[in-house]
Design a protein around this motif. Structure first.
Motif, short mmCIF file in Angstrom:
data_model
loop_
_atom_site.label_atom_id
_atom_site.label_comp_id
_atom_site.label_asym_id
_atom_site.label_seq_id
_atom_site.Cartn_x
_atom_site.Cartn_y
_atom_site.Cartn_z
N THR A 107 -10.35 -20.48 -67.14
CA THR A 107 -9.81 -21.84 -67.03
C THR A 107 -10.24 -22.55 -65.76
OG1 THR A 107 -7.79 -20.97 -66.00
CG2 THR A 107 -7.78 -21.26 -68.39
N MET A 131 -16.42 -23.23 -67.57
CA MET A 131 -15.99 -24.58 -67.94
C MET A 131 -16.71 -25.57 -67.04
SD MET A 131 -12.21 -26.32 -67.78
CE MET A 131 -11.45 -24.81 -68.36
N ARG A 134 -13.21 -30.30 -66.00
CA ARG A 134 -11.83 -30.42 -66.49
C ARG A 134 -11.20 -31.68 -65.90
NH1 ARG A 134 -7.40 -25.93 -65.08
NH2 ARG A 134 -7.83 -26.71 -62.97
N THR A 136 -7.39 -33.44 -65.70
CA THR A 136 -6.00 -33.07 -65.93
C THR A 136 -5.06 -34.00 -65.18
OG1 THR A 136 -4.45 -31.19 -65.94
CG2 THR A 136 -5.85 -31.43 -64.02
N LEU A 154 -16.79 -23.39 -72.19
CA LEU A 154 -16.27 -24.67 -72.62
C LEU A 154 -16.94 -25.75 -71.78
CD1 LEU A 154 -14.16 -26.10 -74.46
CD2 LEU A 154 -12.52 -25.86 -72.59
N TRP A 157 -13.00 -30.22 -70.80
CA TRP A 157 -11.62 -30.00 -71.22
C TRP A 157 -10.74 -31.09 -70.65
CZ3 TRP A 157 -8.10 -25.29 -69.60
CH2 TRP A 157 -6.94 -25.29 -70.39
N ASP A 159 -6.91 -31.89 -70.26
CA ASP A 159 -5.70 -31.07 -70.32
C ASP A 159 -4.55 -31.77 -69.59
OD1 ASP A 159 -4.17 -28.84 -70.93
OD2 ASP A 159 -4.77 -27.76 -69.12
N LYS A 192 -12.71 -29.85 -75.56
CA LYS A 192 -11.34 -29.52 -75.93
C LYS A 192 -10.39 -30.56 -75.37
CE LYS A 192 -7.81 -25.90 -75.54
NZ LYS A 192 -7.51 -24.54 -74.98
N SER A 194 -6.32 -31.18 -75.13
CA SER A 194 -5.04 -30.53 -75.37
C SER A 194 -4.00 -31.07 -74.40
CB SER A 194 -5.16 -29.01 -75.21
OG SER A 194 -5.53 -28.68 -73.89
#
Length: 200
Positions: A107, A131, A134, A136, A154, A157, A159, A192, A194
């Motif tokens: 992650t 990854m 990301r 977030t 990945l 992402w 998130d 991704k 989420s």
């Protein structure tokens, strides 16, 4: 005169750029010297080896490195840059070669955008990292454009932070090489989304 944007070369702060010596501390010093509106330039043809996560703590700056590589000391160190509650940061043209070599999920991103606004990541190459990027928290207006992702668990992402979800995330023109899994190598995944809310 003081309002003229300044371009600073990392070489002025003692980086070696040979892919062997640890350039982490020198890059940290170089970043600390950049003021709002400035650019930190990584030289083409150089490979910068880092051993720990580097925090971006100034707004409205550019990291530019067309033809420059940032690599890792080991296969377990793939985190490169993190920004929290920043605005106007651009990361352009850097290649991240992180030596990741396992099929297990991770992650920790190479570039971590936490609750930051008006961020641009463009023309970067992510290779062998669990990854790539990301986003977030309350990250907003993050533009991920024309990057390349190869052998990543990945690529991108979006998130939540258990309360907030990124909004106005733009992902355009990226090339993601998928289906590269295998024994001893990182499998390549895509995008991704989420979290607790809906991406706007």
């Amino acid at each position: 005169m003081s309002n003229i944007p300044v371009t600073t070369n990392v070489s002025a702060f003692g980086v070696v750029g040979d892919g062997i010596n640890d350039d982490t501390s020198a890059i940290v010093r170089a970043l600390a010297s950049i003021r709002t509106g400035g650019t930190l330039l990584f030289e083409p043809g150089c490979t910068y080896r880092t051993t720990s996560l580097i925090t971006i703590s100034t707004d409205n700056i550019t990291l530019s490195g067309y033809g420059a590589i940032i690599t890792s000391a080991t296969s377990a160190q793939w985190e490169k840059f993190q920004m929290t509650s920043r605005t106007g940061v651009k990361i352009l043209g850097l290649t991240f070669n992180c030596l990741y070599s396992t099929v297990s999920a991770q992650t920790e991103p190479t570039i971590d955008v936490i609750s930051s606004t008006d961020i641009l990541i463009r023309n970067c190459f992510f290779n062998d990292t669990p990854m790539g990027i990301r986003c977030t928290g309350t990250a907003s207006r993050v533009n991920i454009e024309s990057n390349w992702f190869y052998k990543n668990f990945l690529a991108i992402w979006s998130d939540d932070d258990l309360t907030n979800q990124p909004t106005y995330l733009t992902i355009t023109g990226n090339q993601i090489r998928t289906g590269l899994g295998g024994t001893g190598t990182a499998s390549s995944g895509g995008i991704k989304v989420s979290g607790v809310g809906t991406v706007a």
